[in-house]
Enzyme design. Structure first.
Site, PDB file in Angstrom:
ATOM      1  N   LYS A 125       0.920  -1.287  -0.117  1.00 14.71           N
ATOM      2  CA  LYS A 125       0.005   0.118  -0.035  1.00 14.71           C
ATOM      3  C   LYS A 125       0.972   1.247  -0.120  1.00 14.71           C
ATOM      4  O   LYS A 125       0.632   2.018   0.708  1.00 14.71           O
ATOM      5  CB  LYS A 125      -1.154  -0.044   1.005  1.00 14.71           C
ATOM      6  CG  LYS A 125      -1.981  -1.105   1.098  1.00 14.71           C
ATOM      7  CD  LYS A 125      -2.879  -0.941   2.087  1.00 14.71           C
ATOM      8  CE  LYS A 125      -4.126  -2.062   2.128  1.00 14.71           C
ATOM      9  NZ  LYS A 125      -3.448  -3.343   2.696  1.00 14.71           N
TER      10      LYS A 125
HETATM   11  P1  5BU Z   1      -8.412 -11.050   6.858  1.00 12.65           P
HETATM   12  O1  5BU Z   1      -7.677 -11.814   7.910  1.00 12.65           O
HETATM   13  O2  5BU Z   1      -9.082 -12.013   5.864  1.00 12.65           O
HETATM   14  O3  5BU Z   1      -9.382 -10.232   7.382  1.00 12.65           O
HETATM   15  O4  5BU Z   1      -7.085 -10.338   5.913  1.00 12.65           O
HETATM   16  C1  5BU Z   1      -7.547  -9.559   4.810  1.00 12.65           C
HETATM   17  C2  5BU Z   1      -6.166  -8.986   4.237  1.00 12.65           C
HETATM   18  O5  5BU Z   1      -6.508  -8.203   3.481  1.00 12.65           O
HETATM   19  C3  5BU Z   1      -5.159  -8.294   5.190  1.00 12.65           C
HETATM   20  O6  5BU Z   1      -3.954  -8.635   4.752  1.00 12.65           O
HETATM   21  C4  5BU Z   1      -5.321  -6.932   4.739  1.00 12.65           C
HETATM   22  O7  5BU Z   1      -4.109  -6.193   4.798  1.00 12.65           O
HETATM   23  C5  5BU Z   1      -5.889  -6.990   3.562  1.00 12.65           C
HETATM   24  N1  5BU Z   1      -6.943  -5.743   3.118  1.00 12.65           N
HETATM   25  C6  5BU Z   1      -8.285  -5.766   3.667  1.00 12.65           C
HETATM   26  O8  5BU Z   1      -8.490  -6.547   4.605  1.00 12.65           O
HETATM   27  N2  5BU Z   1      -8.921  -4.716   3.056  1.00 12.65           N
HETATM   28  C7  5BU Z   1      -8.695  -3.646   2.214  1.00 12.65           C
HETATM   29  O9  5BU Z   1      -9.254  -3.128   1.829  1.00 12.65           O
HETATM   30  C8  5BU Z   1      -7.307  -3.876   1.569  1.00 12.65           C
HETATM   31  C9  5BU Z   1      -6.461  -4.808   2.119  1.00 12.65           C
HETATM   32 BR1  5BU Z   1      -6.810  -2.828   0.431  1.00 12.65          BR
END
Ligand code: 5BU
Length: 266
Positions: free
Chosen positions: A93
């Site tokens: 990012k």
């Molecule tokens: P989760 O454990 O499924 O909640 O992880 C989601 C991943 O996606 C995590 O690595 C975040 O940094 C990434 N992410 C997110 O959750 N939402 C966003 O809008 C973005 C990235 Br851009």
């Protein structure tokens, strides 16, 4: 609309060579699942990558959360990516001026440009962020083998992105001389962009809809693919915290892929 087209046909329309590669990989391997390998020990990430490798098209990292980061971690991760046929995305990012992101991408401890097929970047600084990232490449890390996903929306509740920001992010992704470096868009809805040669990556996916304690909002695999236009669904804790990781990864893969097949069949 782009969501009715197959990944194979969209590969032919992609301007980014990495997007083309990823669309084709998805079609051949029959998976549109991305694992968010958000673990803080190198060995734990490698173990997850090996277990989930057969079911994913993409493995997404946050290298700055790895406590014992080393060059051999990257060598081993790349070997797993080759063995199981998936690409690597560093979810960095980037969000600074062109000169700074160029340094952050190519230099420092992590030398992201050396190993990550794909990275993510905010569009907040404008299109110079794409130019800045490209400027870090050359020689072995040619711009042809690398690409960026631009953020047009976020899954966090209360985030500050509005319609205008979304529209302008789409313009950066689809207009101008550097569009061959833009592989896709990270967003939550199908109206973020129309060009079928870009890939929509959607995080916030879990079999049980809901929220976490820190503002993350989840939708089901079927919902993100069929209602929200996701081409790739990103799953982190839904898989990482499962008692049987392989089985759970396979089930996310099956549900995301079935949703895609239904979407293009209609
Ligand atoms: P989760 O454990 O499924 O909640 O992880 C989601 C991943 O996606 C995590 O690595 C975040 O940094 C990434 N992410 C997110 O959750 N939402 C966003 O809008 C973005 C990235 Br851009």
């Amino acid at each position: 609309s782009r969501t009715k087209l197959t990944y194979e046909s969209r590969a032919n329309l992609a301007k980014s060579p990495v997007a083309k590669r990823l669309f084709n990989l998805m079609a051949t391997k029959q998976t549109n699942l991305c694992l968010a390998a958000d673990l803080s020990e190198a060995d734990a990430i490698l173990d997850m990558a090996d277990k989930c490798g057969p079911y994913i098209c993409l493995l997404k990292t946050h290298v700055d959360i790895v406590s014992d980061f080393s060059e051999s971690f990257i060598v081993n991760l790349q070997a797993l990516a080759t063995r199981h046929n998936f690409l690597l995305m560093e979810d960095r990012k980037f969000a600074d001026i062109g000169n700074t992101v160029s340094l952050q991408y190519g230099q420092g401890l992590y030398k992201i440009a050396n190993w990550a097929d794909l990275v993510t970047a905010h569009t907040l600084p404008g299109r110079s962020i794409v130019q800045g990232l490209k400027a870090a490449l050359g020689g072995a890390n040619s711009a042809k083998e690398r690409g960026v996903f631009l953020l047009a929306e976020m899954s966090a509740s209360g985030n500050l992105i509005d319609e205008k920001y979304k529209e302008n992010s789409n313009k950066i992704a689809t207009e101008g001389g550097d569009v061959d470096f833009v592989a896709g868009v990270v967003c939550q809805s199908a109206d973020c962009f129309a060009f079928p040669g870009l890939i929509q990556l959607t995080p916030g996916v879990k079999i049980d809809e809901g929220v976490d304690k820190l503002g993350q909002q989840y939708q089901t695999p079927e919902h993100v693919v069929k209602e929200r236009g996701a081409d790739i669904g990103v799953v982190g804790r839904g898989i990482l915290q499962a008692s049987n990781v392989e089985k759970t990864a396979a089930s996310y893969r099956d549900r995301l892929w079935a949703a895609y097949q239904e979407r293009v069949a209609k």
